[in-house]
Design a protein around this motif. Structure first.
Motif, PDB file in Angstrom:
ATOM      1  N   PRO A  42       0.831  -1.208   0.000  1.00  0.00           N
ATOM      2  CA  PRO A  42       0.000   0.000   0.000  1.00  0.00           C
ATOM      3  C   PRO A  42       0.864   1.257   0.000  1.00  0.00           C
ATOM      4  O   PRO A  42       1.787   1.371   0.802  1.00  0.00           O
ATOM      5  N   PRO A  43       0.574   2.221  -0.889  1.00  0.00           N
ATOM      6  CA  PRO A  43       1.340   3.465  -0.923  1.00  0.00           C
ATOM      7  C   PRO A  43       0.912   4.465   0.144  1.00  0.00           C
ATOM      8  O   PRO A  43       1.582   5.466   0.363  1.00  0.00           O
ATOM      9  N   VAL A  44      -0.218   4.207   0.802  1.00  0.00           N
ATOM     10  CA  VAL A  44      -0.732   5.092   1.851  1.00  0.00           C
ATOM     11  C   VAL A  44      -1.149   4.246   3.041  1.00  0.00           C
ATOM     12  O   VAL A  44      -1.350   3.031   2.923  1.00  0.00           O
ATOM     13  N   LYS A  45      -1.283   4.890   4.181  1.00  0.00           N
ATOM     14  CA  LYS A  45      -1.856   4.235   5.355  1.00  0.00           C
ATOM     15  C   LYS A  45      -3.232   4.833   5.590  1.00  0.00           C
ATOM     16  O   LYS A  45      -3.471   6.023   5.345  1.00  0.00           O
ATOM     17  N   LEU A  46      -4.143   4.005   6.065  1.00  0.00           N
ATOM     18  CA  LEU A  46      -5.525   4.437   6.248  1.00  0.00           C
ATOM     19  C   LEU A  46      -6.059   3.870   7.546  1.00  0.00           C
ATOM     20  O   LEU A  46      -5.904   2.675   7.828  1.00  0.00           O
ATOM     21  N   TYR A  47      -6.680   4.740   8.350  1.00  0.00           N
ATOM     22  CA  TYR A  47      -7.338   4.327   9.585  1.00  0.00           C
ATOM     23  C   TYR A  47      -8.804   4.743   9.489  1.00  0.00           C
ATOM     24  O   TYR A  47      -9.106   5.930   9.299  1.00  0.00           O
ATOM     25  N   LEU A  48      -9.701   3.788   9.624  1.00  0.00           N
ATOM     26  CA  LEU A  48     -11.140   4.053   9.600  1.00  0.00           C
ATOM     27  C   LEU A  48     -11.685   3.808  11.001  1.00  0.00           C
ATOM     28  O   LEU A  48     -11.574   2.705  11.535  1.00  0.00           O
ATOM     29  N   LEU A  49     -12.256   4.853  11.593  1.00  0.00           N
ATOM     30  CA  LEU A  49     -12.674   4.806  12.989  1.00  0.00           C
ATOM     31  C   LEU A  49     -14.194   4.837  13.084  1.00  0.00           C
ATOM     32  O   LEU A  49     -14.837   5.866  12.833  1.00  0.00           O
ATOM     33  N   TYR A  67       0.307   9.611   3.551  1.00  0.00           N
ATOM     34  CA  TYR A  67       1.140   9.085   2.469  1.00  0.00           C
ATOM     35  C   TYR A  67       2.438   8.517   3.039  1.00  0.00           C
ATOM     36  O   TYR A  67       3.064   9.136   3.898  1.00  0.00           O
ATOM     37  N   TYR A  68       2.837   7.359   2.534  1.00  0.00           N
ATOM     38  CA  TYR A  68       4.165   6.847   2.828  1.00  0.00           C
ATOM     39  C   TYR A  68       5.161   7.581   1.921  1.00  0.00           C
ATOM     40  O   TYR A  68       5.104   7.453   0.696  1.00  0.00           O
TER      41      TYR A  68
END
Length: 290
Positions: free
Chosen positions: A211-218, A227-228
């Motif tokens: 994954p080129p990005v990190k995502l947190y869904l709360l 973005y990495y």
């Protein structure tokens, strides 16, 4: 924009569209010409100012309302400029910004956290704050369900990669970190079942890509994305020094999107959740942390 007969005024000049009127008013709000709490002019006054019918003005106001920029919208009086909905501060590094958002997410009875990341390092550290509050008796969730997507051990990672092309030790180091951090995170959360009677569950699945990005869904209400950013760095590993291209995920700036903030934010949160669920249910595979 194609000028049709409907967009031409009696005097031959082009009429503004609802979107153009909304954009003009949005710019006045952005620059401070219209401030929070100010009343807009009446629809008749706006129609006269822009040289359009009232129906066009109503469409423009509806667009601003959907974006959360107007309040007190009613037929009886002009709407006011809405107070800015507080968000999770300006973008901050993940290691700084994630913990307080997790604390907020843990204030509801049923906590649901979905994550796409490269390793669980930042999540593991940030989760320490809500876990501490649970042990202190300050928050009391009934259930905590965490789903985490990380890259598979069987793929060729896009990063980290060795500068000189010898990726075996780099990959081994990453895999050890991924597994160790995931195990600590899972242990810390699932131990809440025995200590506090909380239905805590942590599940991992493996991505077939990096994954080129990190995502947190709360809780389906907020999306935090970062973005990495790759950089070249060296790090000791066993008896050698690894020279590699890698990303420091803890330093990635987190951008917050709140479902309640505006229509665009709400759509981003909903689409991010659909993206995550789609990956979880289709091309990802079971993952065992060894």
């Amino acid at each position: 924009m194609v000028v049709t007969q409907e967009n031409v005024a009696v005097n031959g000049s082009r009429r503004l569209s609802p979107q153009e009127i909304a954009d003009t008013l949005r710019e006045r709000i952005r620059t401070g010409d219209l401030k929070a709490g100010d009343r807009l002019p009446t629809q008749a006054e706006l129609a006269e100012e822009f040289g359009v019918e009232r129906g066009t003005v109503r469409q423009a106001l509806r667009a601003l309302q959907e974006d959360g920029l107007l309040s007190n919208v009613s037929k009886g009086s002009p709407p006011r400029i809405a107070e800015r909905v507080p968000v999770a501060d300006e973008p901050r590094p993940t290691m700084v910004g994630l913990a307080p958002r997790l604390v907020e997410a843990f204030s509801v009875p049923h906590v649901r956290i979905d994550v796409v990341c490269h390793t669980a390092e930042t999540l593991m550290v940030a989760m320490g704050e809500p876990v501490r509050l649970i042990h202190e008796g300050n928050v009391h969730p009934e259930s905590i369900h965490v789903r985490i997507l990380v890259p598979s051990r069987d793929i060729t990672l896009a990063f980290p990669v060795s500068v000189d092309g010898d990726d075996d030790p780099v990959h081994e180091r990453w895999l050890q970190m991924r597994n160790a951090q995931g195990q600590v995170l899972r242990h810390n959360l699932q131990s809440l079942r025995s200590t506090h009677g909380i239905d805590a569950k942590v599940t991992f699945r493996a991505l077939p890509f990096t994954p080129p990005v990190k995502l947190y869904l709360l809780n389906g209400e907020e999306a935090l994305m970062g973005y990495y950013v790759l950089t070249r760095r060296e790090e000791p590993y066993e008896s050698q020094t690894l020279d590699m291209y890698d990303a420091l995920g803890s330093a990635s700036l987190l951008f917050s999107f709140l479902k309640q903030a505006a229509q665009r934010d709400a759509v981003f949160v909903e689409q991010s959740q659909k993206w995550f669920d789609g990956l979880w249910d289709t091309i990802t595979t079971d993952l065992t942390l060894s």
